[in-house]
Design an enzyme around this catalytic site. Structure first.
Site, PDB file in Angstrom:
ATOM      1  N   GLN A 134       0.885  -1.009   0.173  1.00 15.83           N
ATOM      2  CA  GLN A 134      -0.105  -0.108  -0.074  1.00 15.83           C
ATOM      3  C   GLN A 134       1.078   0.862   0.295  1.00 15.83           C
ATOM      4  OE1 GLN A 134      -0.656   1.855   3.250  1.00 15.83           O
ATOM      5  NE2 GLN A 134      -1.767   3.743   1.567  1.00 15.83           N
ATOM      6  N   TYR A 136       1.569   5.637  -0.129  1.00 13.55           N
ATOM      7  CA  TYR A 136       0.674   7.137  -0.130  1.00 13.55           C
ATOM      8  C   TYR A 136       1.815   7.432  -0.467  1.00 13.55           C
ATOM      9  CZ  TYR A 136      -1.692   6.124   4.677  1.00 13.55           C
ATOM     10  OH  TYR A 136      -3.373   6.241   5.663  1.00 13.55           O
ATOM     11  N   HIS A 279     -11.547   4.465   5.518  1.00 15.98           N
ATOM     12  CA  HIS A 279     -10.148   3.911   6.498  1.00 15.98           C
ATOM     13  C   HIS A 279     -10.448   3.973   7.531  1.00 15.98           C
ATOM     14  CE1 HIS A 279      -6.097   5.814   5.690  1.00 15.98           C
ATOM     15  NE2 HIS A 279      -5.986   5.790   7.061  1.00 15.98           N
ATOM     16  N   ASP A 310     -13.705  -2.465   2.469  1.00 10.24           N
ATOM     17  CA  ASP A 310     -13.474  -2.737   3.985  1.00 10.24           C
ATOM     18  C   ASP A 310     -13.960  -1.507   4.683  1.00 10.24           C
ATOM     19  OD1 ASP A 310     -11.919   0.047   4.383  1.00 10.24           O
ATOM     20  OD2 ASP A 310     -10.020  -0.825   3.977  1.00 10.24           O
ATOM     21  N   GLY A 333      -9.689  -4.801   8.498  1.00 12.91           N
ATOM     22  CA  GLY A 333      -8.615  -3.874   9.810  1.00 12.91           C
ATOM     23  C   GLY A 333      -7.918  -4.371  11.201  1.00 12.91           C
TER      24      GLY A 333
HETATM   25  C1  FMN Z   1      -4.639   2.196  13.181  1.00  8.00           C
HETATM   26  C2  FMN Z   1      -5.031   2.341  11.458  1.00  8.00           C
HETATM   27  C3  FMN Z   1      -4.003   2.653  11.031  1.00  8.00           C
HETATM   28  C4  FMN Z   1      -4.584   2.674   9.884  1.00  8.00           C
HETATM   29  N1  FMN Z   1      -2.904   2.695   8.728  1.00  8.00           N
HETATM   30  C5  FMN Z   1      -3.462   2.969   7.158  1.00  8.00           C
HETATM   31  C6  FMN Z   1      -2.653   2.899   6.364  1.00  8.00           C
HETATM   32  O1  FMN Z   1      -1.287   2.589   6.722  1.00  8.00           O
HETATM   33  N2  FMN Z   1      -2.521   3.434   5.191  1.00  8.00           N
HETATM   34  C7  FMN Z   1      -4.152   2.685   4.755  1.00  8.00           C
HETATM   35  O2  FMN Z   1      -4.382   2.571   3.543  1.00  8.00           O
HETATM   36  N3  FMN Z   1      -4.781   2.658   5.035  1.00  8.00           N
HETATM   37  C8  FMN Z   1      -4.621   2.055   6.661  1.00  8.00           C
HETATM   38  N4  FMN Z   1      -5.808   2.151   7.306  1.00  8.00           N
HETATM   39  C9  FMN Z   1      -6.982   2.363   6.959  1.00  8.00           C
HETATM   40  C10 FMN Z   1      -7.132   0.387   6.869  1.00  8.00           C
HETATM   41  O3  FMN Z   1      -6.785   0.605   5.942  1.00  8.00           O
HETATM   42  C11 FMN Z   1      -8.788   0.246   6.854  1.00  8.00           C
HETATM   43  O4  FMN Z   1      -9.222   1.340   5.922  1.00  8.00           O
HETATM   44  C12 FMN Z   1      -9.948  -0.088   7.898  1.00  8.00           C
HETATM   45  O5  FMN Z   1      -8.993  -0.816   8.934  1.00  8.00           O
HETATM   46  C13 FMN Z   1     -10.576  -0.684   7.817  1.00  8.00           C
HETATM   47  O6  FMN Z   1     -11.902  -0.808   8.373  1.00  8.00           O
HETATM   48  P1  FMN Z   1     -11.600  -1.954   9.821  1.00  8.00           P
HETATM   49  O7  FMN Z   1     -10.664  -1.382  10.809  1.00  8.00           O
HETATM   50  O8  FMN Z   1     -12.618  -1.334  10.288  1.00  8.00           O
HETATM   51  O9  FMN Z   1     -11.709  -3.045   8.732  1.00  8.00           O
HETATM   52  C14 FMN Z   1      -5.111   2.152   9.099  1.00  8.00           C
HETATM   53  C15 FMN Z   1      -6.087   1.754  10.137  1.00  8.00           C
HETATM   54  C16 FMN Z   1      -6.295   1.794  11.112  1.00  8.00           C
HETATM   55  C17 FMN Z   1      -7.327   1.512  12.452  1.00  8.00           C
END
Ligand code: FMN
Length: 391
Positions: A134, A136, A279, A310, A333
């Site tokens: 992934q 950024y 997210h 997600d 996540g």
């Molecule tokens: C603590 C945390 C950090 C995250 N960091 C990233 C990241 O670095 N890059 C990204 O694309 N999404 C990030 N996400 C979003 C997750 O990839 C994902 O979209 C999200 O956790 C999905 O929702 P759920 O936790 O309800 O399954 C993060 C989510 C959390 C909870």
């Protein structure tokens, strides 16, 4: 020692979350558990999935259930994978590598965040062919190109570019906890550490977590704003996506899509898929739940590329709901993060086990032996606006 008996007694992802909450200092637990502002969007993600009703069909032979799902030339054992999470080792030491290895063992995809606390090379090795990367997009083109080149060299075939952070999410819990970047021991943090000696010792043993892929660049950062600028640019746009498409030879996905027109535009830009995502409710409290926008997006894409969803997947049945609403695959996540928080590597394995057992049971109950055959025709009348659903 992880209490394996205790993990066995966890019946759901919510149970694992409760265990993680007891084991982890508040500031670190909130870092993962929290969402944007009022957290309305984060809560709504889960309830929106829960509200999707599927109608069981009986007298179908379901003595053999098949959850395998093909995606980008690879067949995974179940229709879910680990979503990218930045700095997860701050939640539980060693979390990144535990999850990457687990996904390899269980034959699920593992998405390595560019903001992970472990380098993308180490995660590629641990996920051993099951890793996706992934990205950024940085404000500095040389930083972005450096990451893309490293991902290519590390052997990743699938790259997901995250589009939904043009501005950092405002997470009220982190502000209340006075979470600082770079990490500082505030009085609140010190109290949390004393109350959770196991977490503190493990953290001491593994070393202070950092954003490993940018470790050198972030040495000089003194504020969150500095970190943010190196990591993510607010200027990322469709032209920049086109340039990435030209640059990256593997499968390219965009994550954070919530509008059908943006989804259609990703198809036109030559993407191989999208991740319908908010997210996990960490960006905009005012936004919609992914389950609510998914049907219109799937319709706009009309099978021209893969649709992954997600944000709010907490049960095996949520994967069936997502499929019925038009998704090909799901990521989660927090579900696996809570597992690792509840009990390290065995806790993460328990999370996967719970989700898989729930899915197998739910498919049997729905009367659909193959996950691949779940479709809009299984939606209840209350979702009759979805094309192809029961009228
Ligand atoms: C603590 C945390 C950090 C995250 N960091 C990233 C990241 O670095 N890059 C990204 O694309 N999404 C990030 N996400 C979003 C997750 O990839 C994902 O979209 C999200 O956790 C999905 O929702 P759920 O936790 O309800 O399954 C993060 C989510 C959390 C909870």
């Amino acid at each position: 020692m992880v209490d394996l008996m205790r993990l066995d007694r966890a019946a759901s992802i919510d149970d694992l979350r409760a265990m993680a909450r007891r084991r982890i200092p508040r500031f670190a637990f909130d870092l993962v558990d929290g969402g944007a502002e009022s957290e309305r969007n984060m809560r709504r993600n889960c309830t929106a999935f829960e509200e999707v009703e599927l109608v069981p069909r009986y007298m179908v032979d379901v003595s053999s259930i098949d959850t395998r799902t093909e995606l980008f030339g690879q067949t995974y054992d179940a229709p879910f994978g680990m979503a990218p999470i930045g700095m997860l080792n701050a939640f539980w030491p060693g979390a990144d590598l535990s999850l990457a290895r687990l996904c390899k063992r269980q034959n699920l995809p593992y998405v390595a965040s560019s903001a992970a606390s472990t380098t993308l090379e180490a995660l590629a090795e641990a996920a051993d062919g099951n890793g996706w990367f992934q990205l950024y997009v940085s404000g500095d083109d040389t930083v972005t190109e450096g990451l893309v080149a490293r991902a290519e060299a590390a052997g990743y075939d699938v790259m997901i570019v995250t589009a939904d952070v043009p501005a950092a999410g405002k997470r009220d819990r982190d502000i209340r906890n006075r979470l600082a970047v770079p990490f500082r021991i505030t009085p609140e943090v010190a109290l949390g550490l004393m109350a959770h000696p196991r977490w503190s010792l493990e953290t001491l043993f593994h070393g202070k977590p950092n954003i490993a892929n940018y470790a050198d660049l972030l040495q000089s950062a003194t504020s969150y704003a500095d970190v943010q600028k190196t990591l993510i640019t607010p200027a990322f746009n469709w032209e920049a996506l086109k340039r990435l498409r030209d640059r990256w030879g593997g499968k390219l996905l965009v994550k954070g899509i919530l509008h059908p027109d943006d989804a259609a535009r990703c198809t036109e830009a030559g993407c191989d898929g999208i991740v319908v995502s908010n997210h996990g409710g960490r960006q905009v409290a005012f936004g919609p739940a992914t389950a609510d926008v998914l049907p219109a997006i799937a319709e706009a894409v009309a099978g021209r590329m893969k649709v992954i969803v997600d944000s709010g997947i907490r049960r095996g049945a949520d994967m069936m709901r997502a499929k019925a609403l038009g998704a090909d695959f799901t990521l989660t996540g927090r579900a696996l993060a809570f597992g690792v928080g509840a009990g390290g590597a065995p806790g993460a394995a328990r999370a996967v086990e719970i989700l898989e057992l729930e899915l197998v049971r739910a498919l049997g109950q729905l009367g659909v032996p193959r996950f691949a055959d779940v479709g809009p025709e299984h939606l209840a009348v209350s979702r009759s606006h979805v094309p192809g659903s029961v009228r």
